[in-house]
Design a protein around this motif. Structure first.
Motif, PDB file in Angstrom:
ATOM      1  N   VAL A  89       0.435  -1.673   0.216  1.00 17.27           N
ATOM      2  CA  VAL A  89       0.333   0.184   0.417  1.00 17.27           C
ATOM      3  C   VAL A  89       1.120   0.963  -0.164  1.00 17.27           C
ATOM      4  O   VAL A  89       0.620   1.755  -0.643  1.00 17.27           O
ATOM      5  CB  VAL A  89      -1.087   0.296   1.193  1.00 17.27           C
ATOM      6  N   ALA A  90       1.977   1.777   0.935  1.00 19.25           N
ATOM      7  CA  ALA A  90       2.344   2.383   0.706  1.00 19.25           C
ATOM      8  C   ALA A  90       3.959   1.899   1.852  1.00 19.25           C
ATOM      9  O   ALA A  90       3.430   1.269   3.078  1.00 19.25           O
ATOM     10  CB  ALA A  90       2.046   3.887   1.507  1.00 19.25           C
ATOM     11  N   ALA A  91       4.838   2.296   1.691  1.00 20.15           N
ATOM     12  CA  ALA A  91       6.094   2.787   2.771  1.00 20.15           C
ATOM     13  C   ALA A  91       6.568   3.937   2.623  1.00 20.15           C
ATOM     14  O   ALA A  91       6.705   4.893   1.992  1.00 20.15           O
ATOM     15  CB  ALA A  91       7.033   1.272   2.071  1.00 20.15           C
ATOM     16  N   ILE A  92       8.391   3.969   3.690  1.00 16.75           N
ATOM     17  CA  ILE A  92       8.796   5.159   3.972  1.00 16.75           C
ATOM     18  C   ILE A  92      10.439   4.526   4.811  1.00 16.75           C
ATOM     19  O   ILE A  92      10.109   3.949   5.315  1.00 16.75           O
ATOM     20  CB  ILE A  92       7.636   6.196   4.653  1.00 16.75           C
ATOM     21  N   GLY A  93      11.036   5.285   3.811  1.00 17.58           N
ATOM     22  CA  GLY A  93      12.369   5.590   4.035  1.00 17.58           C
ATOM     23  C   GLY A  93      12.844   6.373   5.348  1.00 17.58           C
ATOM     24  O   GLY A  93      12.441   6.920   5.488  1.00 17.58           O
ATOM     25  N   ASP A  94      14.330   5.700   6.062  1.00 16.60           N
ATOM     26  CA  ASP A  94      14.255   6.358   7.223  1.00 16.60           C
ATOM     27  C   ASP A  94      15.174   7.354   6.697  1.00 16.60           C
ATOM     28  O   ASP A  94      14.750   8.772   7.724  1.00 16.60           O
ATOM     29  CB  ASP A  94      15.571   5.542   7.987  1.00 16.60           C
ATOM     30  N   GLY A  95      14.920   7.940   5.436  1.00 11.06           N
ATOM     31  CA  GLY A  95      15.425   9.243   4.451  1.00 11.06           C
ATOM     32  C   GLY A  95      13.912   9.828   4.778  1.00 11.06           C
ATOM     33  O   GLY A  95      13.532  11.360   4.129  1.00 11.06           O
ATOM     34  N   GLY A  96      12.813   8.949   4.600  1.00  8.55           N
ATOM     35  CA  GLY A  96      11.480  10.132   4.672  1.00  8.55           C
ATOM     36  C   GLY A  96      11.104   9.510   2.889  1.00  8.55           C
ATOM     37  O   GLY A  96       9.899  10.600   3.369  1.00  8.55           O
ATOM     38  N   ILE A  97      11.614   9.515   2.239  1.00  9.19           N
ATOM     39  CA  ILE A  97      10.938   8.816   0.863  1.00  9.19           C
ATOM     40  C   ILE A  97       9.349   8.209   1.111  1.00  9.19           C
ATOM     41  O   ILE A  97      10.077   6.854   1.426  1.00  9.19           O
ATOM     42  CB  ILE A  97      11.953   8.436  -0.321  1.00  9.19           C
ATOM     43  N   THR A  98       9.109   8.501   0.020  1.00 11.25           N
ATOM     44  CA  THR A  98       7.383   7.278   0.478  1.00 11.25           C
ATOM     45  C   THR A  98       7.209   6.907  -0.853  1.00 11.25           C
ATOM     46  O   THR A  98       7.616   7.617  -1.639  1.00 11.25           O
ATOM     47  CB  THR A  98       6.762   8.311   0.835  1.00 11.25           C
ATOM     48  N   VAL A  99       6.868   6.168  -1.202  1.00  7.70           N
ATOM     49  CA  VAL A  99       5.809   5.560  -2.063  1.00  7.70           C
ATOM     50  C   VAL A  99       4.810   4.791  -2.261  1.00  7.70           C
ATOM     51  O   VAL A  99       4.433   4.867  -0.740  1.00  7.70           O
ATOM     52  CB  VAL A  99       7.091   4.289  -2.823  1.00  7.70           C
ATOM     53  N   TYR A 100       4.332   4.427  -2.908  1.00 12.24           N
ATOM     54  CA  TYR A 100       2.596   4.562  -3.184  1.00 12.24           C
ATOM     55  C   TYR A 100       2.283   4.208  -4.252  1.00 12.24           C
ATOM     56  O   TYR A 100       2.467   4.220  -4.733  1.00 12.24           O
ATOM     57  CB  TYR A 100       1.247   5.911  -2.877  1.00 12.24           C
ATOM     58  N   ALA A 101       1.184   2.372  -3.680  1.00  8.64           N
ATOM     59  CA  ALA A 101       0.456   2.112  -4.596  1.00  8.64           C
ATOM     60  C   ALA A 101      -0.601   3.018  -5.669  1.00  8.64           C
ATOM     61  O   ALA A 101      -1.378   4.352  -5.001  1.00  8.64           O
ATOM     62  CB  ALA A 101      -0.582   1.062  -4.090  1.00  8.64           C
ATOM     63  N   ASP A 102      -0.191   2.764  -6.332  1.00 11.05           N
ATOM     64  CA  ASP A 102      -1.337   4.075  -8.149  1.00 11.05           C
ATOM     65  C   ASP A 102      -2.906   3.933  -6.630  1.00 11.05           C
ATOM     66  O   ASP A 102      -3.604   4.917  -7.299  1.00 11.05           O
ATOM     67  CB  ASP A 102      -1.665   3.304  -9.218  1.00 11.05           C
ATOM     68  N   SER A 103      -3.349   3.147  -6.845  1.00 14.79           N
ATOM     69  CA  SER A 103      -4.827   2.472  -5.884  1.00 14.79           C
ATOM     70  C   SER A 103      -4.853   4.085  -4.902  1.00 14.79           C
ATOM     71  O   SER A 103      -6.072   4.203  -5.007  1.00 14.79           O
ATOM     72  CB  SER A 103      -5.186   1.845  -5.743  1.00 14.79           C
ATOM     73  N   VAL A 104      -4.373   4.216  -4.327  1.00 16.12           N
ATOM     74  CA  VAL A 104      -4.086   4.716  -2.964  1.00 16.12           C
ATOM     75  C   VAL A 104      -3.290   6.337  -2.643  1.00 16.12           C
ATOM     76  O   VAL A 104      -3.806   7.237  -2.138  1.00 16.12           O
ATOM     77  CB  VAL A 104      -3.752   4.110  -1.432  1.00 16.12           C
ATOM     78  N   LYS A 105      -2.723   6.599  -4.085  1.00 22.15           N
ATOM     79  CA  LYS A 105      -2.430   8.046  -4.658  1.00 22.15           C
ATOM     80  C   LYS A 105      -3.046   9.304  -4.029  1.00 22.15           C
ATOM     81  O   LYS A 105      -4.640   8.998  -4.553  1.00 22.15           O
ATOM     82  CB  LYS A 105      -1.435   7.325  -5.499  1.00 22.15           C
ATOM     83  N   GLY A 106      -2.830  10.124  -3.513  1.00 26.07           N
ATOM     84  CA  GLY A 106      -3.824  11.018  -3.266  1.00 26.07           C
ATOM     85  C   GLY A 106      -4.855  11.172  -1.762  1.00 26.07           C
ATOM     86  O   GLY A 106      -5.757  12.118  -1.250  1.00 26.07           O
TER      87      GLY A 106
END
Length: 116
Positions: free
Chosen positions: A48-65
């Motif tokens: 669904v979503a992930a966050i690195g220790d530097g704060g960079i995030t990734v999201y599944a397209d279905s949940v973006k926004g």
């Protein structure tokens, strides 16, 4: 023994919001990545979503926004703010953490049900 304890799941109407939390306890090395996965009945577990220790995030397209992931390193806690929920968001949500030593940990899962 490391444990990830999730909270915040439940039943909500479409368009509503929920906030999931996942706190790690027990001795563990520094955490690099934290994330949330979900698994709906009959489907594979998906990121669904992930966050690195530097704060960079990734999201599944279905949940973006609609969803926002955040973390509190001092508390070894990751959050998932879910807004504008849809029935297709219904699933068991699992938190995941990985450490700099390469160990992976999973929460027990929390049910999120969105009614139409």
């Amino acid at each position: 023994q490391v444990q990830l304890v999730e909270s915040g799941g439940g039943l909500v109407q479409a368009g509503g919001s929920l906030r999931l939390s996942c706190a790690a306890s027990g001795g563990m090395a520094r955490i690099n990545a934290m994330g949330w996965y979900r698994q709906a009945p009959g489907k594979q577990r998906e990121l669904v979503a992930a966050i690195g220790d530097g704060g960079i995030t990734v999201y599944a397209d279905s949940v973006k926004g609609r969803f926002t992931i955040s973390r509190d390193n001092a508390k070894n806690t990751v959050y998932l703010q879910m807004n504008s929920l849809k029935p297709e968001d219904t699933a068991v949500y699992y938190c995941h953490m990985s450490t700099v030593l390469g160990y992976d940990y999973w929460g027990q899962g929390t049910q999120v049900t969105v009614s139409s």
